[in-house]
Motif scaffolding. Structure first.
Motif, short mmCIF file in Angstrom:
data_model
loop_
_atom_site.label_atom_id
_atom_site.label_comp_id
_atom_site.label_asym_id
_atom_site.label_seq_id
_atom_site.Cartn_x
_atom_site.Cartn_y
_atom_site.Cartn_z
N ILE A 2 11.18 7.93 5.67
CA ILE A 2 11.33 6.78 6.56
C ILE A 2 12.64 6.06 6.28
O ILE A 2 13.40 5.70 7.20
CB ILE A 2 10.14 5.81 6.40
CG1 ILE A 2 8.86 6.47 6.89
CG2 ILE A 2 10.38 4.50 7.16
CD1 ILE A 2 7.59 5.70 6.55
N ALA A 3 12.94 5.85 5.00
CA ALA A 3 14.19 5.17 4.63
C ALA A 3 15.41 5.96 5.09
O ALA A 3 16.43 5.37 5.50
CB ALA A 3 14.23 4.94 3.12
N ARG A 4 15.33 7.31 5.05
CA ARG A 4 16.47 8.14 5.49
C ARG A 4 16.60 8.14 7.01
O ARG A 4 17.70 7.98 7.55
CB ARG A 4 16.29 9.58 5.00
CG ARG A 4 16.54 9.80 3.53
CD ARG A 4 16.75 11.28 3.22
NE ARG A 4 15.71 12.13 3.80
CZ ARG A 4 14.58 12.43 3.17
NH1 ARG A 4 14.36 11.96 1.95
NH2 ARG A 4 13.67 13.20 3.74
N ARG A 5 15.48 8.32 7.71
CA ARG A 5 15.53 8.43 9.17
C ARG A 5 15.76 7.10 9.85
O ARG A 5 16.29 7.05 10.96
CB ARG A 5 14.23 9.05 9.70
CG ARG A 5 14.13 10.54 9.49
CD ARG A 5 12.94 11.12 10.23
NE ARG A 5 12.96 10.87 11.67
CZ ARG A 5 12.06 11.36 12.53
NH1 ARG A 5 11.10 12.14 12.08
NH2 ARG A 5 12.13 11.08 13.81
N ALA A 6 15.37 6.01 9.21
CA ALA A 6 15.49 4.69 9.82
C ALA A 6 16.12 3.73 8.82
O ALA A 6 15.44 2.85 8.27
CB ALA A 6 14.12 4.19 10.28
N VAL A 9 15.44 -0.10 8.52
CA VAL A 9 14.23 -0.67 7.96
C VAL A 9 14.55 -1.30 6.60
O VAL A 9 15.17 -0.67 5.74
CB VAL A 9 13.13 0.40 7.81
CG1 VAL A 9 11.95 -0.13 7.01
CG2 VAL A 9 12.66 0.87 9.19
N ASP A 10 14.12 -2.53 6.38
CA ASP A 10 14.45 -3.25 5.15
C ASP A 10 13.49 -2.97 4.01
O ASP A 10 13.90 -3.01 2.84
CB ASP A 10 14.46 -4.77 5.44
CG ASP A 10 15.51 -5.15 6.45
OD1 ASP A 10 16.66 -5.39 6.04
OD2 ASP A 10 15.20 -5.18 7.66
N ALA A 11 12.23 -2.73 4.32
CA ALA A 11 11.24 -2.55 3.26
C ALA A 11 10.21 -1.51 3.67
O ALA A 11 9.71 -1.53 4.80
CB ALA A 11 10.54 -3.87 2.94
N VAL A 12 9.89 -0.60 2.76
CA VAL A 12 8.83 0.39 2.92
C VAL A 12 7.85 0.16 1.78
O VAL A 12 8.23 0.22 0.61
CB VAL A 12 9.37 1.83 2.88
CG1 VAL A 12 8.23 2.83 3.05
CG2 VAL A 12 10.43 2.04 3.97
N PHE A 13 6.58 -0.12 2.12
CA PHE A 13 5.60 -0.43 1.08
C PHE A 13 4.30 0.33 1.33
O PHE A 13 3.90 0.54 2.47
CB PHE A 13 5.33 -1.94 1.01
CG PHE A 13 4.74 -2.54 2.27
CD1 PHE A 13 3.39 -2.86 2.33
CD2 PHE A 13 5.53 -2.80 3.38
CE1 PHE A 13 2.84 -3.42 3.48
CE2 PHE A 13 5.00 -3.36 4.54
CZ PHE A 13 3.65 -3.67 4.58
N GLY A 14 3.65 0.75 0.26
CA GLY A 14 2.47 1.59 0.37
C GLY A 14 1.18 0.81 0.56
O GLY A 14 1.16 -0.43 0.55
N THR A 15 0.10 1.55 0.70
CA THR A 15 -1.21 0.93 0.94
C THR A 15 -1.66 0.09 -0.24
O THR A 15 -2.52 -0.79 -0.09
CB THR A 15 -2.27 2.02 1.21
OG1 THR A 15 -2.30 2.93 0.10
CG2 THR A 15 -1.92 2.81 2.47
N LYS A 16 -1.10 0.35 -1.42
CA LYS A 16 -1.49 -0.39 -2.63
C LYS A 16 -0.45 -1.44 -3.00
O LYS A 16 -0.51 -2.00 -4.10
CB LYS A 16 -1.68 0.60 -3.78
CG LYS A 16 -2.69 1.71 -3.49
CD LYS A 16 -2.70 2.75 -4.58
CE LYS A 16 -3.63 3.91 -4.23
NZ LYS A 16 -3.14 4.70 -3.07
N ASN A 17 0.51 -1.71 -2.11
CA ASN A 17 1.63 -2.61 -2.43
C ASN A 17 1.77 -3.76 -1.44
O ASN A 17 2.87 -4.30 -1.29
CB ASN A 17 2.94 -1.82 -2.48
CG ASN A 17 2.92 -0.75 -3.54
OD1 ASN A 17 2.67 0.42 -3.25
ND2 ASN A 17 3.18 -1.13 -4.78
N ILE A 18 0.68 -4.15 -0.79
CA ILE A 18 0.76 -5.22 0.18
C ILE A 18 1.29 -6.50 -0.46
O ILE A 18 2.14 -7.20 0.11
CB ILE A 18 -0.62 -5.47 0.83
CG1 ILE A 18 -1.01 -4.26 1.70
CG2 ILE A 18 -0.62 -6.75 1.65
CD1 ILE A 18 -2.43 -4.32 2.23
N GLY A 19 0.84 -6.80 -1.66
CA GLY A 19 1.26 -8.02 -2.34
C GLY A 19 2.72 -8.04 -2.72
O GLY A 19 3.28 -9.11 -3.01
#
Length: 477
Positions: free
Chosen positions: A114-118, A121-131
Motif C-alpha cells: 500500500i505504501a509503495r502503490r499509494a 497515504v500518510d499512515a498504514v495501521f493494522g487491525t491491532k494498531n488502532i490506538g
C-alpha cells in the motif's frame, strides 16, 4: 470553504476551535467487526482532539483526515480499496496538508505494498494498531513521509479503546478477536490472528455501559462467536454469556454474529430459547451443501450435521429467522456438488442468504487449486440466487397479517420521506417500514412498536396498520 493555507492556519492557531485538531471521516469496507473497529477509530481520534465531519463536509471533501478501514475477505474489496484511495489522492492535490490513513485487514496483509502503490497515504495501521493512529499521523506530519505500523500480536483488546458509537439505541460488543480455524478460502486468521477471548465480566461490563448510555439492543461479535471461551477452557462460556445478558436491566434485545456450526451446541440453543431478550435470529454460514467441497474447504462439519442444528433450533424456536452464507464455484466444484448445495438450500429454507462467487485470495490454499471457469460460476450463482429469492419471498409473505414488534432504527430511510414511514427491525431481524396511523404518536429511534404487518416487498416488510380495522399499532418507549 477555506483555502488550504487558511485551513492550516486555523488548525494551528485554534486547536480547540470548530475543527479541533482536524475534521475526520472514516469509510468502512467489510464485515460487522470492521464497523465496530471504525467506532474505535473514531473514539481514538476524538480523544486526541479531532472532530467528526458532517455529511455535507464529507461529500464536499472539506476534510483534514480521511481514514479507510479495509477488508481482505474478497477480491473486490481489494479493488475497492485501491480505487477509493486513488480518488482520495485528489484531496491531497487540492489540500497538501490533509492526511489519508489506511487500516483494517488489507493494511494488515499488504502494509508495504500500500505504501509503495499509494505514496500519498500518510499512515498504514493494522487491525491491532488502532490506538497508534494519532501518533502515526503526527509523525507523518513532522517527517513528511508515510508511516507504517502493523503488529502481528495483540497487546490489548480493541474494547479497551474509546469508541464513538454509530447508533445510540444499538451497540456492537466484541467478545473475541481472531480465528483458530483453517478454512482454505479464508484470509481472516492471517490478518486477525488466533482467537483470543475477553473475560466474561469485561464483556458484561461493556454491555452494561452501553445500556447506561441509551442502547436497547446489543450485538455480540466474534469471528466464531459461539466458540467464545474455548481458548480459556470454558466450553459453556457462550451460553452462560447469553443467559447473563438476560439479567441486564434495560437491555431489550441481544443478537450475535457469526456462529460456527462446529461449536453450535444444545446449550447455546437452550440459552437462546430460554432467555427472553435473546432474539430468535441466527446467521450461520453453510458455505456449501456438498460434503466433498466442505472437506476441501476444511469446514469441520458435514451437511447432515448442519441440517440437524437447524432442526433443533426450529423445534426450540419455531419463529426463528435463520440466514446463511454460501460460496458458489469453489475450486473443484462439480455440477453434482453444486446440485447438493441447491438441494440443501431447498431443505433448509433459509430466510435469506448471502451468496458469493468464489474469488481467490492470495496466500490461501484454495487460491492454488484448480479454479472453476467464470461462466460456469456465474450460471450457478444465478440459479442458486433465483431459488433463494423464491424462498425468501415466501418467508416474507408469511408475515402479512401477523403482529410484529419493531425496534425503530431510523426516523427516515431512503424512501420513508415520501411514504411517511419509520424504519426498524422485527425480533428476527427482518427490515420493516412502519406507517404511523393518523393521530398516533410518531416513534423515536429506539422505541418499540407493536404493529400489524400489511405487506411484503422483495427484501423487507411494510406495516401500514388501520386501527379502525382492528390492526395493531402500539408504541412503547
Amino acid at each position: 470553504m477555506m483555502t488550504p493555507a487558511e485551513r492550516g492556519m486555523a488548525l494551528a492557531e485554534e486547536p480547540d476551535g470548530p475543527r479541533g485538531k482536524g475534521l475526520y471521516y472514516v469509510r468502512t469496507l467489510g464485515c460487522q467487526m470492521n464497523v465496530h473497529d471504525s467506532e474505535r477509530i473514531a473514539g481514538v481520534l476524538e480523544a486526541q482532539g479531532y472532530r467528526p465531519a458532517s455529511l455535507e463536509q464529507a461529500r464536499a471533501l472539506d476534510l483534514d483526515l480521511l481514514v479507510l478501514n479495509t477488508c481482505a475477505v474478497r477480491e473486490n474489496a481489494s479493488k475497492r480499496m485501491y480505487g477509493t484511495i486513488g480518488k482520495w489522492a485528489r484531496l491531497k492535490q487540492a489540500n497538501p496538508q490533509a492526511q489519508i490513513a489506511v487500516g483494517g485487514c488489507m493494511a494488515q496483509k499488504d502494509r508495504e505494498r500500500i505504501a509503495r502503490r499509494a505514496p500519498w497515504v500518510d499512515a498504514v495501521f493494522g487491525t491491532k494498531n488502532i490506538g497508534d493512529l494519532p501518533g502515526l499521523l503526527d509523525r507523518a506530519r513532522g517527517q513528511h513521509r508515510p508511516q507504517v505500523q502493523v503488529s502481528d500480536r495483540l497487546s490489548a483488546f480493541p474494547a479497551d479503546l474509546p469508541a464513538v458509537r454509530g447508533s445510540k439505541s444499538s451497540a456492537w460488543v466484541a467478545i473475541s478477536v481472531g480465528c483458530n480455524n483453517t478454512c482454505t478460502f479464508c484470509i481472516v486468521p492471517q490478518v486477525r490472528g488466533r482467537e483470543r477471548d475477553r473475560p466474561l465480566g469485561d464483556v458484561l461490563a461493556e454491555v452494561e455501559r452501553c445500556v447506561a448510555a441509551g442502547a436497547k439492543e446489543v450485538t455480540l461479535l466474534g469471528q466464531n462467536v459461539n466458540s467464545y471461551g474455548y481458548s480459556m477452557g470454558q466450553r459453556d462460556a457462550f451460553s452462560r454469556l447469553l443467559r447473563a445478558c438476560g439479567g441486564v436491566e434495560g437491555l431489550e434485545r441481544v443478537r450475535f454474529t457469526s456462529p460456527h456450526p462446529a461449536a453450535f451446541t444444545d446449550e447455546v440453543i437452550a440459552a437462546m430459547a430460554e432467555t427472553p431478550n435473546v432474539m430468535h435470529q441466527l446467521h450461520m454460514p453453510l458455505q456449501s451443501g456438498s460434503d466433498r467441497i466442505l472437506r476441501a474447504m476444511r469446514r469441520s462439519y458435514r451437511s447432515e450435521r448442519f441440517l440437524s442444528i437447524l432442526d433443533k433450533v426450529r423445534r426450540a424456536m419455531p419463529d426463528a429467522q435463520i440466514s446463511t452464507d454460501v460460496i458458489v464455484g469453489f475450486p473443484g466444484e462439480s455440477e453434482e456438488d453444486f446440485q447438493a448445495t441447491m438441494d440443501l438450500m431447498g431443505r433448509a429454507r433459509f430466510s435469506s442468504a448471502f451468496i458469493f462467487e468464489y474469488s481467490p485470495r492470495p496466500g490461501t490454499p484454495a487460491a492454488a487449486m484448480e479454479q472453476v471457469p467464470k461462466p460456469v460460476v456465474q450460471e450457478r450463482f444465478d440459479r442458486l440466487l433465483a431459488l433463494q429469492e423464491r424462498i425468501t419471498q415466501g418467508n416474507l409473505d408469511s408475515f402479512v397479517g401477523r403482529r410484529a414488534e419493531v425496534m425503530i432504527a431510523q426516523r427516515q430511510g431512503r424512501r420513508d420521506g415520501m411514504t411517511h414511514r419509520v424504519t426498524g427491525r422485527e425480533r428476527g431481524g427482518v427490515l420493516v417500514h412502519v406507517g404511523v396511523p393518523e393521530g398516533q404518536p410518531v416513534p423515536e429511534v429506539g422505541d418499540l412498536v407493536a404493529c400489524t404487518i400489511t405487506g411484503a416487498g422483495k427484501h423487507y416488510l411494510t406495516a401500514d396498520p388501520d386501527p379502525s380495522q382492528g390492526q395493531a399499532y402500539a408504541l412503547s418507549h
